[in-house]
Design a protein around this motif. Sequence first.
Motif, PDB file in Angstrom:
ATOM      1  N   HIS A   1       2.075   7.901  21.471  1.00 34.04           N
ATOM      2  CA  HIS A   1       1.335   6.843  20.794  1.00 34.04           C
ATOM      3  C   HIS A   1       2.057   6.315  19.551  1.00 34.04           C
ATOM      4  N   TYR A   2       2.787   7.200  18.866  1.00 31.05           N
ATOM      5  CA  TYR A   2       3.386   6.808  17.592  1.00 31.05           C
ATOM      6  C   TYR A   2       4.897   7.021  17.544  1.00 31.05           C
ATOM      7  N   ALA A   3       5.492   7.403  18.674  1.00 22.66           N
ATOM      8  CA  ALA A   3       6.957   7.450  18.817  1.00 22.66           C
ATOM      9  C   ALA A   3       7.642   8.333  17.781  1.00 22.66           C
ATOM     10  N   GLN A   4       6.995   9.430  17.408  1.00 25.02           N
ATOM     11  CA  GLN A   4       7.610  10.374  16.464  1.00 25.02           C
ATOM     12  C   GLN A   4       8.576  11.262  17.250  1.00 25.02           C
ATOM     13  N   GLU A   5       9.840  10.832  17.270  1.00 23.90           N
ATOM     14  CA  GLU A   5      10.828  11.466  18.165  1.00 23.90           C
ATOM     15  C   GLU A   5      12.226  11.180  17.655  1.00 23.90           C
ATOM     16  N   ILE A   6      13.157  12.143  17.834  1.00 25.52           N
ATOM     17  CA  ILE A   6      14.564  11.962  17.498  1.00 25.52           C
ATOM     18  C   ILE A   6      15.414  12.643  18.557  1.00 25.52           C
ATOM     19  N   PHE A   7      16.703  12.312  18.604  1.00 30.59           N
ATOM     20  CA  PHE A   7      17.583  12.975  19.565  1.00 30.59           C
ATOM     21  C   PHE A   7      19.019  12.956  19.060  1.00 30.59           C
ATOM     22  N   GLU A   8      19.866  13.690  19.765  1.00 26.96           N
ATOM     23  CA  GLU A   8      21.307  13.705  19.507  1.00 26.96           C
ATOM     24  C   GLU A   8      22.037  13.584  20.845  1.00 26.96           C
ATOM     25  N   GLY A   9      23.328  13.279  20.773  1.00 26.36           N
ATOM     26  CA  GLY A   9      24.158  13.223  21.973  1.00 26.36           C
ATOM     27  C   GLY A   9      25.512  13.831  21.661  1.00 26.36           C
ATOM     28  N   MET A  10      25.960  14.744  22.501  1.00 22.88           N
ATOM     29  CA  MET A  10      27.252  15.388  22.314  1.00 22.88           C
ATOM     30  C   MET A  10      27.757  15.862  23.665  1.00 22.88           C
ATOM     31  N   LYS A  11      28.972  16.398  23.696  1.00 23.85           N
ATOM     32  CA  LYS A  11      29.558  16.793  24.971  1.00 23.85           C
ATOM     33  C   LYS A  11      30.180  18.185  24.870  1.00 23.85           C
ATOM     34  N   ALA A  12      30.194  18.869  26.002  1.00 25.64           N
ATOM     35  CA  ALA A  12      30.934  20.120  26.151  1.00 25.64           C
ATOM     36  C   ALA A  12      32.142  19.834  27.032  1.00 25.64           C
TER      37      ALA A  12
END
Length: 369
Positions: free
Chosen positions: A70-81
């Motif tokens: 409902h309120y889009a309280q979200e974060i993320f990251e992107g990385m590689k192995a």
Amino acid sequence: MSAALSFPVEQRSDPRSDAERETILANPGFGKTFTDHMVLATWSSDEGWHDGKITAYGPLSLDPSAAVLHYAQEIFEGMKAYRHADGSIWTFRPEANAARFQRSARRLALPALPEDDFLASLKALVAVDQAWVPSGEAGEMSLYLRPFMFASEAFLGVRPAARVTYCVIASPAGPYFSSGLKPVSIWLSSDYVRAAPGGTGAAKCGGNYAASLAAQVEAGENGCEQVAFLDGLEHRWVEELGGMNLFFVYSDGRLVTPELTGTILEGVTRGSILELAKELGHTVEERRISIDEWRDGVASGEISEVFACGTAAVVTPLGRLAWDGGEMLIGDHSVDDGVGATTAAIRQRLLDIQYGRTEDTHGWLTRLV
């Protein structure tokens, strides 16, 4: 203060067979298939971080009133192995991703995940799913890692959630652009902005990407693969693409990238290129660059190359800029692949470090397995 998280392993009962996994790794695409396991952990206002584990990859159970929906309280990251020639598995500058994850959490009123827990979660997942890391000798193949955090509390009040879920999933990845390394076409958005002062532009949150999609559709309708955004106040200053930072190569060897103003994401690849470019003999400037300077510089030949950079796409040359009422080609199209010499050299240096083909003099690599 929460104790350090641990990630005991709950092995899935039905992992993919060796043959099925090898078929996927032969042509993984990007973000289409996922490994057998994932990381889960929970934060609550009364217990802090707890219940870390490695478990079978699969659907998450969410209450329909979960705050993220409902309120889009979200974060993320992107990385590689990356798998090196000796079979060991490494990742690139994870401390920088952990620090950015904490900055994003503060901006979205989410709990900060300690760096040690962030790194431990990556190591735990890659250790159990290490067979999914492609050989580095098979082209630009890697295991893409996606840590993310979201408000999972079942509550419709508008406030920071009292319960949060942390998760890491992993996806074997080939090149981000299926067409391979070739210059991409960019649409200059005049109707949309990615971020505004005081907003969430410097945070890596899903809402920024959702806000870019209408412009991305517009780009596709105009024969372009990506979209470039200008600032939200004057609509004059170049900021970034929908998911990548920009660099401009000048005929005298200078590299210019838009300065961080709070509306631009501080890319880990961006920061690495700033250092590598200096080592390759380039003068580097972080400053504002106007759309007029971009267009006039290409037209006069003063700007000889333009490229975008990010974890997923690494370094991608730009070959065409289009806008409502015009377009121009960028760079030397007499070159067979259309990739400029500076772009190619920076890209190769970065990849050589990531895949262990040259010495890591910066201490950027962290061994996972």
